[in-house]
Design an enzyme around this catalytic site. Structure first.
Site, mmCIF file in Angstrom:
data_model
loop_
_atom_site.group_PDB
_atom_site.id
_atom_site.type_symbol
_atom_site.label_atom_id
_atom_site.label_comp_id
_atom_site.label_asym_id
_atom_site.label_seq_id
_atom_site.Cartn_x
_atom_site.Cartn_y
_atom_site.Cartn_z
ATOM 1 N N ASP A 198 29.633 -72.229 6.276
ATOM 2 C CA ASP A 198 28.973 -71.043 6.418
ATOM 3 C C ASP A 198 30.102 -69.913 5.833
ATOM 4 O O ASP A 198 31.305 -69.900 6.022
ATOM 5 C CB ASP A 198 28.670 -70.423 7.734
ATOM 6 C CG ASP A 198 27.284 -70.831 8.361
ATOM 7 O OD1 ASP A 198 26.597 -71.148 7.452
ATOM 8 O OD2 ASP A 198 27.214 -70.856 9.663
ATOM 9 N N ARG A 237 22.855 -71.591 16.151
ATOM 10 C CA ARG A 237 23.119 -72.532 14.867
ATOM 11 C C ARG A 237 24.282 -73.308 15.416
ATOM 12 O O ARG A 237 24.584 -74.363 14.522
ATOM 13 C CB ARG A 237 23.506 -71.496 13.831
ATOM 14 C CG ARG A 237 22.115 -70.661 13.404
ATOM 15 C CD ARG A 237 22.678 -69.857 12.401
ATOM 16 N NE ARG A 237 22.809 -70.453 11.048
ATOM 17 C CZ ARG A 237 23.944 -70.855 10.363
ATOM 18 N NH1 ARG A 237 24.894 -70.316 10.825
ATOM 19 N NH2 ARG A 237 23.901 -71.352 9.203
ATOM 20 N N PRO A 251 25.284 -50.872 22.264
ATOM 21 C CA PRO A 251 25.791 -50.538 21.286
ATOM 22 C C PRO A 251 27.514 -50.313 21.716
ATOM 23 O O PRO A 251 28.312 -50.186 20.890
ATOM 24 C CB PRO A 251 25.202 -49.266 20.834
ATOM 25 C CG PRO A 251 24.433 -48.775 21.901
ATOM 26 C CD PRO A 251 24.050 -50.058 22.542
ATOM 27 N N GLU A 256 18.565 -45.337 26.203
ATOM 28 C CA GLU A 256 19.193 -44.160 26.738
ATOM 29 C C GLU A 256 20.283 -44.666 27.372
ATOM 30 O O GLU A 256 21.223 -43.850 28.072
ATOM 31 C CB GLU A 256 18.157 -43.520 27.558
ATOM 32 C CG GLU A 256 17.121 -42.909 26.970
ATOM 33 C CD GLU A 256 15.629 -43.683 26.818
ATOM 34 O OE1 GLU A 256 15.889 -44.514 27.084
ATOM 35 O OE2 GLU A 256 14.639 -43.023 26.794
HETATM 36 N N1 ADE Z 1 20.945 -51.628 22.069
HETATM 37 C C1 ADE Z 1 20.776 -50.570 21.252
HETATM 38 N N2 ADE Z 1 21.717 -50.570 20.117
HETATM 39 C C2 ADE Z 1 22.276 -51.723 20.017
HETATM 40 C C3 ADE Z 1 23.282 -52.459 19.285
HETATM 41 N N3 ADE Z 1 23.596 -51.826 18.247
HETATM 42 N N4 ADE Z 1 23.748 -53.585 19.721
HETATM 43 C C4 ADE Z 1 23.492 -54.296 20.784
HETATM 44 N N5 ADE Z 1 22.554 -53.835 21.838
HETATM 45 C C5 ADE Z 1 21.920 -52.520 21.175
#
Ligand code: ADE
Length: 245
Positions: A169, A154, A89, A116
Site C-alpha cells: 500500500d 484491512r 475533529p 457541536e
Molecule cells: N466528527 C466531525 N468531524 C470529524 C472529523 N474530521 N474526524 C472525526 N470525527 C469527526
C-alpha cells in the site's frame, strides 16, 4: 477477530456501507464483528435525551455523559482488552500507523460524537483515544467511524484477498504507491511502460521503487523529509532529482 462496537444516535447510517465487498465477506467469515448500539437505549429520561444545551450558554447541543458511560459499562469486554475511541475533529489525525496499531486490539468501541461537541467528561474520564479523519468538520462522527473501521479491517489477516496488499500500500513504508496499469497495453494510443510488459521482475521492482520515490517526492515531500532512506534509495532519489531539473 476484531469486535467493533459502535455507539451512535444514528446506527442506521452504518448498515449499507458495511454490507458490501470485503467488509461484508469479512463479517460472513467471522473475521470481523460489528455491533451497532443506539446510545438512546441508555438514556433513562422519558424523551430518551442524549444531548442537552451547553452550560454557560451558546448555540448547539452537547452530547451527555451519562448515557455514554452507561453504554460503555454495558458493552466493555470484562477481559479489559478494549480500546475506547472517540471520533472527533480534535483527535490525532488517522494514519496507516494508527490503523495498524488498532488492528492489534480485540474490542474497539467507537463513540460517534455529534458535531457541536461532547461533554468534556467523556473525553477526560471515558476515552482512551481521540481520532480525527482530517482537518475538516463532518456533521457527526459516523462517517469518520466508517473510515476507521474500513482501514483497520484491512490489517486483519485474511480480510484482503492478497495478504501482501497492506505491505505494498501507499504509506506502508511511508511512500506513495507506484503507478499501476492493467489490460489493454494500448488504449487510444495511451501506452503502458515497456518495463511492465518485459517480464523482467528485477527491473520491474526497480522501476516500481523509483516511481514510488518519485511520486512521493513530487506529491508528498513532507513524507520524504520525515523518512530515513536506505543508501540504495538515496541513490535513486539523487537520480530523480537530477532528472527533475
Ligand atoms: N466528527 C466531525 N468531524 C470529524 C472529523 N474530521 N474526524 C472525526 N470525527 C469527526
Amino acid at each position: 477477530m476484531i469486535k467493533f462496537e459502535i455507539l451512535s444516535i444514528f446506527p442506521e447510517m452504518f448498515a449499507s456501507p458495511l454490507n458490501f465487498s470485503l467488509l461484508k465477506k469479512a463479517q460472513e467469515k467471522g473475521l470481523l464483528n460489528i455491533c451497532l448500539h443506539d446510545i438512546r437505549n441508555w438514556a433513562d429520561d422519558k424523551h430518551k435525551m442524549t444531548d442537552d444545551a451547553p452550560y454557560g450558554g451558546g448555540c448547539g447541543m452537547v452530547m451527555k455523559v451519562e448515557p455514554v458511560e452507561k453504554a460503555l459499562n454495558a458493552i466493555k469486554s470484562p477481559e479489559n482488552d478494549s480500546t475506547i475511541v472517540l471520533m472527533t475533529p480534535q483527535g490525532e489525525v488517522l494514519n496507516h500507523k494508527i490503523a495498524a496499531d488498532l488492528a492489534g486490539k480485540k474490542q474497539i468501541i467507537i463513540i460517534c460524537g455529534r458535531y457541536e461537541g461532547v461533554d468534556e467528561r467523556i473525553r477526560t474520564h471515558l476515552v482512551d483515544r481521540e481520532i480525527s479523519i482530517g482537518d475538516y468538520i463532518l456533521t457527526g462522527g459516523e462517517l469518520a467511524a466508517l473510515v476507521l473501521i474500513d482501514t483497520v479491517s484491512r490489517f486483519i489477516p485474511d480480510v484482503l484477498g492478497n495478504p501482501l496488499s497492506t505491505h505494498s500500500d501507499s504509506f506502508s513504508d511511508d511512500l506513495l504507491e507506484h503507478p499501476q496499469y492493467t489490460r489493454p497495453a494500448q488504449y487510444k494510443g495511451w501506452t503502458v511502460p515497456d518495463v511492465l510488459l518485459s517480464g523482467n521482475h528485477a527491473q520491474i521492482e526497480l522501476w516500481r521503487k523509483k516511481e514510488s520515490l518519485k511520486r512521493t517526492y513530487q506529491r508528498r515531500p513532507d513524507l520524504l523529509r520525515k523518512m530515513k532512506l536506505s543508501a540504495e534509495d538515496e541513490k535513486i532519489m539523487d537520480k530523480i532529482k537530477q532528472e527533475d531539473i
